[in-house]
Design a protein around this motif. Sequence first.
Motif, PDB file in Angstrom:
ATOM      1  N   LEU A  63       0.759   3.397  17.799  1.00 55.53           N
ATOM      2  CA  LEU A  63      -0.664   3.329  18.125  1.00 55.53           C
ATOM      3  C   LEU A  63      -0.858   2.835  19.550  1.00 55.53           C
ATOM      4  O   LEU A  63      -1.705   3.349  20.292  1.00 55.53           O
ATOM      5  CB  LEU A  63      -1.382   2.402  17.140  1.00 55.53           C
ATOM      6  CG  LEU A  63      -2.894   2.277  17.316  1.00 55.53           C
ATOM      7  CD1 LEU A  63      -3.582   3.613  17.072  1.00 55.53           C
ATOM      8  CD2 LEU A  63      -3.467   1.211  16.373  1.00 55.53           C
ATOM      9  N   GLY A  64      -0.060   1.845  19.959  1.00 62.28           N
ATOM     10  CA  GLY A  64      -0.154   1.346  21.323  1.00 62.28           C
ATOM     11  C   GLY A  64       0.146   2.430  22.348  1.00 62.28           C
ATOM     12  O   GLY A  64      -0.530   2.542  23.371  1.00 62.28           O
ATOM     13  N   GLY A 259      -3.080  -0.584   5.262  1.00 60.37           N
ATOM     14  CA  GLY A 259      -4.005   0.108   6.140  1.00 60.37           C
ATOM     15  C   GLY A 259      -4.548  -0.758   7.258  1.00 60.37           C
ATOM     16  O   GLY A 259      -4.420  -1.993   7.248  1.00 60.37           O
ATOM     17  N   LEU A 260      -5.166  -0.097   8.231  1.00 60.63           N
ATOM     18  CA  LEU A 260      -5.720  -0.765   9.410  1.00 60.63           C
ATOM     19  C   LEU A 260      -7.237  -0.779   9.310  1.00 60.63           C
ATOM     20  O   LEU A 260      -7.862   0.237   8.973  1.00 60.63           O
ATOM     21  CB  LEU A 260      -5.287  -0.025  10.675  1.00 60.63           C
ATOM     22  CG  LEU A 260      -5.711  -0.649  12.013  1.00 60.63           C
ATOM     23  CD1 LEU A 260      -5.002  -1.992  12.225  1.00 60.63           C
ATOM     24  CD2 LEU A 260      -5.397   0.302  13.167  1.00 60.63           C
ATOM     25  N   LEU A 261      -7.818  -1.942   9.618  1.00 57.29           N
ATOM     26  CA  LEU A 261      -9.267  -2.103   9.623  1.00 57.29           C
ATOM     27  C   LEU A 261      -9.693  -2.868  10.867  1.00 57.29           C
ATOM     28  O   LEU A 261      -8.907  -3.602  11.464  1.00 57.29           O
ATOM     29  CB  LEU A 261      -9.749  -2.854   8.369  1.00 57.29           C
ATOM     30  CG  LEU A 261      -9.371  -2.212   7.031  1.00 57.29           C
ATOM     31  CD1 LEU A 261      -8.146  -2.908   6.436  1.00 57.29           C
ATOM     32  CD2 LEU A 261     -10.530  -2.264   6.048  1.00 57.29           C
ATOM     33  N   SER A 262     -10.954  -2.692  11.243  1.00 57.89           N
ATOM     34  CA  SER A 262     -11.516  -3.422  12.373  1.00 57.89           C
ATOM     35  C   SER A 262     -12.694  -4.249  11.876  1.00 57.89           C
ATOM     36  O   SER A 262     -13.193  -4.024  10.771  1.00 57.89           O
ATOM     37  CB  SER A 262     -11.997  -2.447  13.453  1.00 57.89           C
ATOM     38  OG  SER A 262     -13.212  -1.813  13.036  1.00 57.89           O
ATOM     39  N   PRO A 263     -13.161  -5.215  12.673  1.00 58.80           N
ATOM     40  CA  PRO A 263     -14.423  -5.869  12.307  1.00 58.80           C
ATOM     41  C   PRO A 263     -15.529  -4.821  12.181  1.00 58.80           C
ATOM     42  O   PRO A 263     -15.563  -3.844  12.932  1.00 58.80           O
ATOM     43  CB  PRO A 263     -14.678  -6.816  13.487  1.00 58.80           C
ATOM     44  CG  PRO A 263     -13.309  -7.093  14.040  1.00 58.80           C
ATOM     45  CD  PRO A 263     -12.564  -5.806  13.877  1.00 58.80           C
ATOM     46  N   GLN A 275      -9.980   5.450  15.222  1.00 64.19           N
ATOM     47  CA  GLN A 275      -9.709   6.319  14.076  1.00 64.19           C
ATOM     48  C   GLN A 275      -9.006   7.601  14.506  1.00 64.19           C
ATOM     49  O   GLN A 275      -8.064   8.062  13.843  1.00 64.19           O
ATOM     50  CB  GLN A 275     -11.015   6.638  13.344  1.00 64.19           C
ATOM     51  CG  GLN A 275     -11.621   5.424  12.642  1.00 64.19           C
ATOM     52  CD  GLN A 275     -13.030   5.678  12.141  1.00 64.19           C
ATOM     53  OE1 GLN A 275     -13.746   6.543  12.646  1.00 64.19           O
ATOM     54  NE2 GLN A 275     -13.456   4.921  11.132  1.00 64.19           N
ATOM     55  N   GLN A 276      -9.438   8.152  15.620  1.00 56.60           N
ATOM     56  CA  GLN A 276      -8.813   9.390  16.117  1.00 56.60           C
ATOM     57  C   GLN A 276      -7.371   9.139  16.546  1.00 56.60           C
ATOM     58  O   GLN A 276      -6.474   9.932  16.243  1.00 56.60           O
ATOM     59  CB  GLN A 276      -9.636   9.955  17.275  1.00 56.60           C
ATOM     60  CG  GLN A 276     -10.988  10.506  16.858  1.00 56.60           C
ATOM     61  CD  GLN A 276     -11.899  10.801  18.041  1.00 56.60           C
ATOM     62  OE1 GLN A 276     -11.528  10.586  19.202  1.00 56.60           O
ATOM     63  NE2 GLN A 276     -13.103  11.273  17.766  1.00 56.60           N
ATOM     64  N   ALA A 277      -7.146   8.031  17.250  1.00 58.91           N
ATOM     65  CA  ALA A 277      -5.784   7.700  17.689  1.00 58.91           C
ATOM     66  C   ALA A 277      -4.883   7.448  16.492  1.00 58.91           C
ATOM     67  O   ALA A 277      -3.724   7.887  16.461  1.00 58.91           O
ATOM     68  CB  ALA A 277      -5.810   6.482  18.611  1.00 58.91           C
ATOM     69  N   ALA A 278      -5.396   6.737  15.489  1.00 58.17           N
ATOM     70  CA  ALA A 278      -4.610   6.445  14.294  1.00 58.17           C
ATOM     71  C   ALA A 278      -4.255   7.732  13.551  1.00 58.17           C
ATOM     72  O   ALA A 278      -3.120   7.905  13.089  1.00 58.17           O
ATOM     73  CB  ALA A 278      -5.377   5.499  13.380  1.00 58.17           C
TER      74      ALA A 278
END
Length: 329
Positions: A63-64, A259-263, A275-278
């Motif tokens: 992702l980075g 899974g990955l989540l954001s605030p 979301q697109q990058a992931a």
Amino acid sequence: MQTLCVPRGLGRRHWLALAALILAGGPASLHAQTWPERPIKMIVPFPPGGGADNAARFFGEKLGAALGQPVVIDNRPGASGNIGAELVARAPADGYTLLFANEFLATNPAVFKALRYDSLRDFAPVARVASSASAIAVHPSLPVKTLRELVALGKTRTLNYGSPGVGTGPHLYGQLIALNTGAKLNHVPYKGTAPAITDAVGGQLDFVISTAAPMVPHVQSGKLRALAVTGAQRSDQLPEVPTVMETRVVGDPYDVWYGLLSPAAVPAPVLERLQQAAAQVLQDTELKARLTKAGYELRTVSPGEFGNEIRRDLERWTRVVQQAGIERE
């Protein structure tokens, strides 16, 4: 600096309304255009070396690269994941602090009386990265060879089963089996997967429910007998073992998702870029190979579907806790 183009003949009142609208969205739009400008912190609320941590490191590295900034793994273990989740829920909603979670976002609200975060309101789903199959395995001395036979035996006497701890998915799934079948199942909690499997191998437990990967060597050596995997599909690690749905004993599949989540308040353009990058990263052949080799299972879903999965799991475990009379902590 943004340039505002105003059509000829636009009245002063309309001009002011249009300008206010554009300026209101300006900072978020500009932030999205430049984000990310510095490293991104990915909070993993578990110790290094576990299932969530390994998946996070594999995924975070890719992702980075896709975003052009390093993704730094920050392990914040404690309180069954609650410490890390609260930290992210209270972090600035600028896209630089993310949460790599697992099923605890769905189980903890069911088993803890007071949480300082809301799993549904405080986070926005970015990507479901992977999952781990779980399995139900017995000590070979137990006179059962199928899940149906295990349930039948559990109707004649109480069976002791182990899990990685109180309130974990395996604990609650055992209670779900008991509720659905009438089998008498007594839960024995452990501090992690390894000690639960060790006692199952040693015969101190009738059976164990846990992630499949640590069980595989013991199943292959004959020290444990796997009766079923809990996911909707058979596991590549235990391809000969049927799913619980195939056994027709339980209709609800279960696996441990990561899974990955954001605030939740992260600006929409930043969330969309994340979301697109992931989604792009999850199609990476090398990442897929690394995750698969490490024992993870891959099933790509949209962020919306991932959010719905969390909601369904939370509703299911809340119902199980209430019906089984499990005391909340």
